[in-house]
Scaffold this motif. Structure first.
Motif, PDB file in Angstrom:
ATOM      1  N   ALA A  43      30.581  38.030  42.473  1.00 39.56           N
ATOM      2  CA  ALA A  43      30.600  39.403  42.995  1.00 39.56           C
ATOM      3  C   ALA A  43      29.315  39.717  43.749  1.00 39.56           C
ATOM      4  O   ALA A  43      29.333  40.376  44.798  1.00 39.56           O
ATOM      5  CB  ALA A  43      30.792  40.392  41.842  1.00 39.56           C
ATOM      6  N   MET A  46      29.504  38.039  47.134  1.00 35.71           N
ATOM      7  CA  MET A  46      30.393  38.773  48.037  1.00 35.71           C
ATOM      8  C   MET A  46      29.740  40.047  48.562  1.00 35.71           C
ATOM      9  O   MET A  46      29.915  40.416  49.734  1.00 35.71           O
ATOM     10  CB  MET A  46      31.702  39.117  47.328  1.00 35.71           C
ATOM     11  CG  MET A  46      32.604  37.926  47.099  1.00 35.71           C
ATOM     12  SD  MET A  46      34.174  38.400  46.362  1.00 35.71           S
ATOM     13  CE  MET A  46      35.002  36.815  46.315  1.00 35.71           C
ATOM     14  N   ALA A  47      28.979  40.736  47.691  1.00 37.38           N
ATOM     15  CA  ALA A  47      28.292  41.943  48.132  1.00 37.38           C
ATOM     16  C   ALA A  47      27.266  41.610  49.206  1.00 37.38           C
ATOM     17  O   ALA A  47      27.109  42.350  50.195  1.00 37.38           O
ATOM     18  CB  ALA A  47      27.608  42.631  46.947  1.00 37.38           C
ATOM     19  N   LYS A  63      34.005  43.770  50.114  1.00 36.65           N
ATOM     20  CA  LYS A  63      33.575  44.912  49.314  1.00 36.65           C
ATOM     21  C   LYS A  63      34.551  45.186  48.178  1.00 36.65           C
ATOM     22  O   LYS A  63      34.149  45.394  47.033  1.00 36.65           O
ATOM     23  CB  LYS A  63      33.457  46.149  50.199  1.00 36.65           C
ATOM     24  CG  LYS A  63      32.259  46.156  51.128  1.00 36.65           C
ATOM     25  CD  LYS A  63      32.312  47.338  52.092  1.00 36.65           C
ATOM     26  CE  LYS A  63      32.446  48.652  51.367  1.00 36.65           C
ATOM     27  NZ  LYS A  63      32.470  49.790  52.317  1.00 36.65           N
ATOM     28  N   SER A  66      34.333  42.365  45.580  1.00 39.18           N
ATOM     29  CA  SER A  66      33.097  42.451  44.814  1.00 39.18           C
ATOM     30  C   SER A  66      33.147  43.582  43.799  1.00 39.18           C
ATOM     31  O   SER A  66      32.777  43.421  42.628  1.00 39.18           O
ATOM     32  CB  SER A  66      31.916  42.656  45.768  1.00 39.18           C
ATOM     33  OG  SER A  66      30.707  42.796  45.059  1.00 39.18           O
ATOM     34  N   TYR A  70      33.064  43.204  39.708  1.00 36.45           N
ATOM     35  CA  TYR A  70      32.032  43.872  38.915  1.00 36.45           C
ATOM     36  C   TYR A  70      32.650  44.757  37.834  1.00 36.45           C
ATOM     37  O   TYR A  70      32.169  44.814  36.703  1.00 36.45           O
ATOM     38  CB  TYR A  70      31.129  44.715  39.818  1.00 36.45           C
ATOM     39  CG  TYR A  70      29.970  43.947  40.409  1.00 36.45           C
ATOM     40  CD1 TYR A  70      29.218  43.076  39.630  1.00 36.45           C
ATOM     41  CD2 TYR A  70      29.623  44.102  41.746  1.00 36.45           C
ATOM     42  CE1 TYR A  70      28.148  42.383  40.163  1.00 36.45           C
ATOM     43  CE2 TYR A  70      28.553  43.418  42.297  1.00 36.45           C
ATOM     44  CZ  TYR A  70      27.824  42.553  41.499  1.00 36.45           C
ATOM     45  OH  TYR A  70      26.763  41.871  42.032  1.00 36.45           O
ATOM     46  N   SER A 200      28.056  47.874  45.342  1.00 31.37           N
ATOM     47  CA  SER A 200      28.942  47.068  46.206  1.00 31.37           C
ATOM     48  C   SER A 200      29.988  47.922  46.896  1.00 31.37           C
ATOM     49  O   SER A 200      30.434  47.616  48.007  1.00 31.37           O
ATOM     50  CB  SER A 200      29.613  45.965  45.379  1.00 31.37           C
ATOM     51  OG  SER A 200      30.512  46.516  44.433  1.00 31.37           O
TER      52      SER A 200
END
Length: 311
Positions: A43, A46-47, A63, A66, A70, A200
């Motif tokens: 995550a 990805m952020a 987004k 992520s 999370y 994120s």
């Protein structure tokens, strides 16, 4: 004899049950630790990628993924930090080595929820796995000389004093430190992943600047570190180990005091055998046990030596 065999069979079955459940919960600890850290780090990655994307569908997908990861990590961490798999495994390991039936299930419950021990108690107390109401030995079972005299009674009183002041107190102190650390880590993990999820979700938003990227990436990285320290380091297991060690010394203390309180010598355990048993439990020879008692009588509360040489 038939009753004894029935009890032996029940003990063997219960020990095997605790062993299997302990193995299962050890596996849970490893798998959950690996899974949560993998989700959290993915995550965070990805952020970071979403923050440098040019916009459009790829950024939105990063987004969304992520944030979802999370949120999942936060939920999993909250559950794992509540049940403490490493502590559960240590409870079952302790139950396995006791090899007793009476009071065992109450001291180390098998159910995962509801009846399980308090993982974050307000006060650290020694574990108790023995019946509180002890059976007295039948009168007359130790007729004649029972091995007890004034010197042995004084020796046992001094041993109890050392156990109380040094060994049990030390493990309760260490248990309190482990408990405080575990509480901090258990709260920090979900908080960090929750903040990372918020960050994120706002990555790429002009009105929130760079803080969303920092929160989304750094929060996830820190959460992975905290989770690895808590569950990879098995802080819950360490706390349970300290609590169980304190319980061991509490049991010794009660055993010695129950014999000393018994005014009828015939109802006491044989003094010579009891002294040898105390020495073995503390990892000391009889001469070392007597030397410890003598040192305690001279130095009192200033004695630096611990009663146990085993742990």
């Amino acid at each position: 004899m038939a009753k004894l065999y029935a009890i032996l069979e029940a003990v063997a079955d219960r020990v095997e049950m605790h062993r299997n459940i302990g193995d299962q919960r050890t596996n849970w600890n490893t798998l959950l630790l690996t899974s949560i850290n993998a989700i959290t780090l993915a995550a965070a990655t990805m952020a970071g990628i979403a923050s440098i994307s040019s916009g459009g569908a790829p950024e939105a997908a990063m987004k969304l993924s992520s944030t979802a990861m999370y949120v999942a990590a936060t939920g999993m961490l909250s559950i794992v930090n509540r049940i403490q798999p490493s502590q559960l495994a240590e409870e079952q390991r302790n139950a396995e080595v006791m090899e007793k039936v009476l009071a065992l299930d109450q001291a180390y419950p098998l159910p995962l929820l509801g009846a399980m021990l308090e993982k974050f108690p307000a006060d650290v107390e020694p574990a108790v796995w023995w019946p509180q109401n002890r059976r007295k030995q039948p009168k007359g079972i130790n007729q004649g000389y029972n091995g007890w005299n004034g010197k042995l009674e004084k020796e046992m009183r001094e041993i109890v004093n050392v156990i109380k002041r040094k060994d049990k107190e030390e493990y309760l102190r260490l248990g309190e430190k482990a408990l405080k650390l575990n509480k901090i880590l258990a709260i920090s993990g979900p908080v960090l992943t929750g903040l990372a999820a918020v960050g994120s979700a706002f990555v790429g938003s002009p009105s929130h600047g760079d803080w969303a990227v920092v929160l989304g990436v750094a929060g996830g990285a820190l959460a992975s570190v905290v989770n690895a320290l808590e569950h990879g380091g098995q802080v819950g297991m360490v706390f349970e180990m300290y609590r169980c060690n304190a319980g061991f010394f509490n049991l010794m203390e009660e055993s010695i005091e129950s014999n000393l309180r018994e005014e009828e010598l015939e109802r006491r355990e044989n003094g010579e055998v009891f002294e040898m048993k105390v020495g073995l439990q503390l990892g000391r020879s009889l001469s070392q046990l007597r030397d410890l008692a003598e040192a305690s009588s001279i130095e009192g509360e200033d004695i630096e030596e611990f009663a146990s040489k085993l742990f």
